[in-house]
Structures are given as structure tokens and as C-alpha cells.
Write an enzyme that holds these catalytic residues in place. Structure first.
Site, PDB file in Angstrom:
ATOM      1  N   ARG A 177      -8.581   5.531 -19.088  1.00 23.33           N
ATOM      2  CA  ARG A 177      -7.357   5.709 -18.569  1.00 23.33           C
ATOM      3  C   ARG A 177      -6.095   4.966 -18.930  1.00 23.33           C
ATOM      4  O   ARG A 177      -6.369   4.179 -19.965  1.00 23.33           O
ATOM      5  CB  ARG A 177      -7.648   4.727 -16.878  1.00 23.33           C
ATOM      6  CG  ARG A 177      -8.197   3.537 -17.202  1.00 23.33           C
ATOM      7  CD  ARG A 177      -8.185   3.039 -15.554  1.00 23.33           C
ATOM      8  NE  ARG A 177      -7.290   2.953 -14.578  1.00 23.33           N
ATOM      9  CZ  ARG A 177      -6.246   2.329 -14.425  1.00 23.33           C
ATOM     10  NH1 ARG A 177      -6.155   1.102 -15.109  1.00 23.33           N
ATOM     11  NH2 ARG A 177      -5.491   2.533 -13.498  1.00 23.33           N
ATOM     12  N   TYR A 204       0.953  -1.269  -0.042  1.00 20.34           N
ATOM     13  CA  TYR A 204       0.116   0.045  -0.072  1.00 20.34           C
ATOM     14  C   TYR A 204       1.022   1.277  -0.190  1.00 20.34           C
ATOM     15  O   TYR A 204       1.726   1.456   0.837  1.00 20.34           O
ATOM     16  CB  TYR A 204      -0.898  -0.005   1.237  1.00 20.34           C
ATOM     17  CG  TYR A 204      -2.174  -0.947   1.127  1.00 20.34           C
ATOM     18  CD1 TYR A 204      -2.488  -1.854  -0.004  1.00 20.34           C
ATOM     19  CD2 TYR A 204      -2.820  -1.413   2.453  1.00 20.34           C
ATOM     20  CE1 TYR A 204      -3.340  -2.564  -0.250  1.00 20.34           C
ATOM     21  CE2 TYR A 204      -3.926  -2.114   2.386  1.00 20.34           C
ATOM     22  CZ  TYR A 204      -4.125  -2.945   1.169  1.00 20.34           C
ATOM     23  OH  TYR A 204      -5.082  -3.784   0.941  1.00 20.34           O
ATOM     24  N   LEU A 228     -17.770  -0.232  -0.694  1.00 21.68           N
ATOM     25  CA  LEU A 228     -18.444   0.858  -1.331  1.00 21.68           C
ATOM     26  C   LEU A 228     -18.255   1.101  -3.085  1.00 21.68           C
ATOM     27  O   LEU A 228     -18.553   1.872  -3.629  1.00 21.68           O
ATOM     28  CB  LEU A 228     -18.319   2.509  -0.972  1.00 21.68           C
ATOM     29  CG  LEU A 228     -18.481   2.621   0.466  1.00 21.68           C
ATOM     30  CD1 LEU A 228     -18.043   4.035   0.708  1.00 21.68           C
ATOM     31  CD2 LEU A 228     -19.962   2.464   0.825  1.00 21.68           C
ATOM     32  N   GLY A 229     -17.664  -0.185  -3.438  1.00 21.46           N
ATOM     33  CA  GLY A 229     -17.588  -0.301  -4.902  1.00 21.46           C
ATOM     34  C   GLY A 229     -16.689   0.715  -5.536  1.00 21.46           C
ATOM     35  O   GLY A 229     -16.992   1.508  -6.567  1.00 21.46           O
ATOM     36  N   ALA A 272      -3.841   2.235 -19.192  1.00 22.13           N
ATOM     37  CA  ALA A 272      -3.879   0.793 -18.651  1.00 22.13           C
ATOM     38  C   ALA A 272      -2.532   0.422 -17.893  1.00 22.13           C
ATOM     39  O   ALA A 272      -2.529  -0.506 -17.033  1.00 22.13           O
ATOM     40  CB  ALA A 272      -4.328  -0.013 -19.634  1.00 22.13           C
ATOM     41  N   GLY A 278     -16.205   3.729  -4.495  1.00 19.49           N
ATOM     42  CA  GLY A 278     -16.638   4.776  -4.394  1.00 19.49           C
ATOM     43  C   GLY A 278     -18.038   4.957  -5.221  1.00 19.49           C
ATOM     44  O   GLY A 278     -18.865   5.873  -5.130  1.00 19.49           O
TER      45      GLY A 278
END
Length: 355
Positions: free
Chosen positions: A232, A60, A214-215, A234, A217
Site C-alpha cells: 500500500r 471520520y 474484528l481486527g 504509506a 476485518g
């Protein structure tokens, strides 16, 4: 429900809060996280409310999440249950710096202990199945770390149910450290885990933690159909914006937005935020109980998320949310549930196993 209404974790006696503090947003290295000050405010609020279950991973924010967490827990290590993960590659180009094998497990644990500033990890997860490492190597590696005292409990994340079942059976057969926790993606927009993973966890004694409750967001109502065409890079992986991540992992879809619409309607009727309703739906799950991992970018978002603990959803509302997000169970589950099948199995009698 409150954070200090503790639950035992799976088949263990370890007491943990019903909602875990996720730290994937601790650190701004990926472009969308919280800085040190905001991360500390969330951490402090969680502990003030009685929370004790902290979730992180070596990967992270390129290790920053563990480093920040190490500072935060320095004077209260014994009051928190600290979970971290190994598997993901921290040294691109080095094939042995990633994967589920013993070498990466041991080296990752040593590096995490240094970043966290502690001499033991309460719960170590295998982060994601690599489809390469023999299961006896993984389970014996967990057992050795537990026997050494550097790890106290073992868990697994993002792995097919049949592999987890093999691993748990092997550990039980050989008297090795068993798995006590399963971490999976689970939310109103990701319910396919109800086919195999959740029933398996219930049968094998695994506590269930839900990441991305929350998937990405979507269930908070932050996206609309205008966002569906979002493009985006990739190759950017987890970096970029939260919208990049949501688009990259498939959370931004017509179906997801339809479900989010139902959540928004319920939230309006109850005077709650959409995020609180989506999290409350998970908190109402039973057999097995599901513990959401909440990881917010701002203190205000985090405080709002904690409000889900106060939300009560009646049976009619739960059914409404279930219907809006329903999935086909597929074979053999749908076949087994047919009246014809039930008739030939039970011959007109009824029988059930007590919960």
C-alpha cells in the site's frame, strides 16, 4: 444479551447499550465507507433493536460521519447517547488544528456541534495522546466544557495507562470532571491492552469500549495468506481500501490469520459467522466489561454483527480462543504470578479481594 439491556458507563450513572454503533464507515469520502442510504439503514436498525450508544469523531470521513449522524438524530436526539472525539487535525498545515490542547478542544467541539445539529455532546473523548499537552490543561478544559453544558461526560482514547491514571488522579484531587470512559483497540488479535489499560480502567472506574473488535476485518475471515504481501501507499493514511488499512495498521499478519483460523473453526462448529464469534468473545469479558464498537460497511454485515448478542460461549470454548490468542504479560506481571513470588508474599496463606 440485548441492546436494551443497558449498562452504566464507568463511574457515571449514564445508561448505554452493551454494543455501540460505530460511524467511522458513515460516508464514502475515504473510499471504503457506506453511502448515506446504507448508513441510515444501519442507524435505524440499531435504534429499532433498542440501541442508544452512538460513536463518532470529528475526523471520520472528513466530517461526513458527523454530518450524516446529525441528520439521522434530528428527530430523536434525546433517545441517543452521542459520543464524539477531538484531537485529529482537520486543517492540514495548521499546527493548532490538531492535538490535545484547549484551543483545539474548544474549536473542535464547536465545529462538531454544528455538524451534529445539536447543542450538547453526551460524551467527548480525547482521541489520541499527543505527548505535548500538559494534563492539567486537558482536564481543566474538559471540566470547563462540562460546566458550560456543551459536554456532559469526558472520556479518553488511545493513551498510555500511566497518563490516564495521572489525569484521573488530578481530576479527583481537584474536584474536576473525571473520565468515565476509555476507548482502546481490543480484539482476539490485539490483547496487549490486558497488561495495563484494562486493569487500570477497572480500578479507576472507566467504562471500556473496544474499537476494531474484528481486527480490521481479519477476524471475520475475509483475508487469507495470499493477502499477506499486500502493498500500500504509506502516504495514503486512512484512505484507499479496507485491505490497505488492515495492511497499514499491522492487522494482516501470520499470527492474526492463525487466530482467525481458530475463530473460523469455532464458528463452523456453532453454526455462526466468524464475526459473531469474535464479537461474542469480547462480550464475555468481565472485570472490566468490554463494549464492542461495531462499524460495518454494509447493512448485511451490520445485521450479522448484531447476532453476536445471541451467542453463548461455554468455558471450554472461551479457553480455546484465549489460548489461540494468548500474549505474554511481561514484567512485572509474569514475575508476580510465579509460585515462588506468591509464596514469599503470602507465606503459604491465601487471600483475595472480593470482585
Amino acid at each position: 444479551m440485548k441492546l436494551d439491556n443497558y449498562l452504566t458507563l464507568g463511574r457515571s450513572g449514564l445508561r448505554v447499550s452493551p454494543m455501540s454503533l460505530g460511524t467511522m464507515t458513515f460516508g464514502s469520502d475515504w473510499g471504503w465507507g457506506a453511502d448515506a442510504g446504507e448508513s441510515r439503514r444501519m442507524f435505524d436498525l440499531y435504534l429499532e433493536r433498542g440501541g442508544n450508544f452512538i460513536d463518532t469523531a470529528n475526523f471520520y470521513t472528513n466530517g461526513s460521519a458527523e454530518t450524516l449522524l446529525g441528520r439521522f438524530i434530528a428527530d430523536r436526539r434525546e433517545s441517543v447517547v452521542l459520543a464524539t472525539k477531538y484531537t485529529l487535525n482537520m486543517q492540514p498545515g495548521n499546527p493548532n488544528a490538531g492535538g490535545n490542547h484547549r484551543r483545539n478542544m474548544v474549536r473542535s467541539v464547536e465545529a462538531s456541534l454544528k455538524r451534529l445539529g445539536t447543542d450538547y455532546i453526551d460524551l467527548l473523548y480525547l482521541h489520541i495522546w499527543d505527548n505535548l499537552t500538559p494534563i492539567d490543561e486537558v482536564m481543566r478544559g474538559f471540566d470547563d466544557l462540562v460546566r458550560s453544558g456543551k459536554v456532559l461526560y469526558a472520556g479518553i482514547s488511545d493513551t498510555p495507562a500511566w497518563q490516564v491514571a495521572r489525569m484521573q488522579t488530578l481530576a479527583d484531587l481537584r474536584g474536576w470532571t473525571p473520565l468515565v470512559a476509555l476507548q482502546i483497540e481490543h480484539s482476539l488479535i490485539e490483547r496487549t491492552v490486558e497488561r495495563e489499560l484494562l486493569p487500570m480502567a477497572h480500578e479507576l472506574g472507566l467504562g471500556v469500549m473496544a474499537w476494531s473488535p474484528l481486527g480490521s476485518g481479519v477476524l471475520s475471515g475475509k483475508y487469507t495468506r495470499a493477502d499477506l504481501g499486500h502493498a500500500r501507499d504509506a502516504a495514503s493514511g486512512v484512505t484507499g481500501t479496507r485491505k490497505d488499512v488492515a495492511a497499514g495498521n499491522g492487522a494482516l499478519s501470520e499470527r492474526s490469520l492463525d487466530i482467525a483460523g481458530t475463530v473460523a473453526q469455532v464458528a463452523k462448529e456453532q453454526g455462526r459467522s466468524s464475526a459473531q464469534i469474535a464479537l461474542a468473545w469480547l462480550l464475555h469479558r468481565t472485570a472490566p466489561v468490554v463494549m464492542p464498537i461495531i462499524g460495518a460497511r454494509t447493512f448485511a454485515q451490520f445485521e450479522d454483527n448484531l447476532g453476536a448478542l445471541d451467542v453463548q460461549l461455554d468455558a471450554a470454548t472461551l479457553q480455546r480462543l484465549d489460548t489461540a490468542s494468548a500474549i505474554a504479560k511481561g514484567f512485572p506481571h509474569d514475575f508476580m504470578a510465579l509460585p515462588m513470588t506468591q509464596g514469599v508474599v503470602f507465606g503459604g496463606t491465601t487471600a483475595r479481594r472480593p470482585a
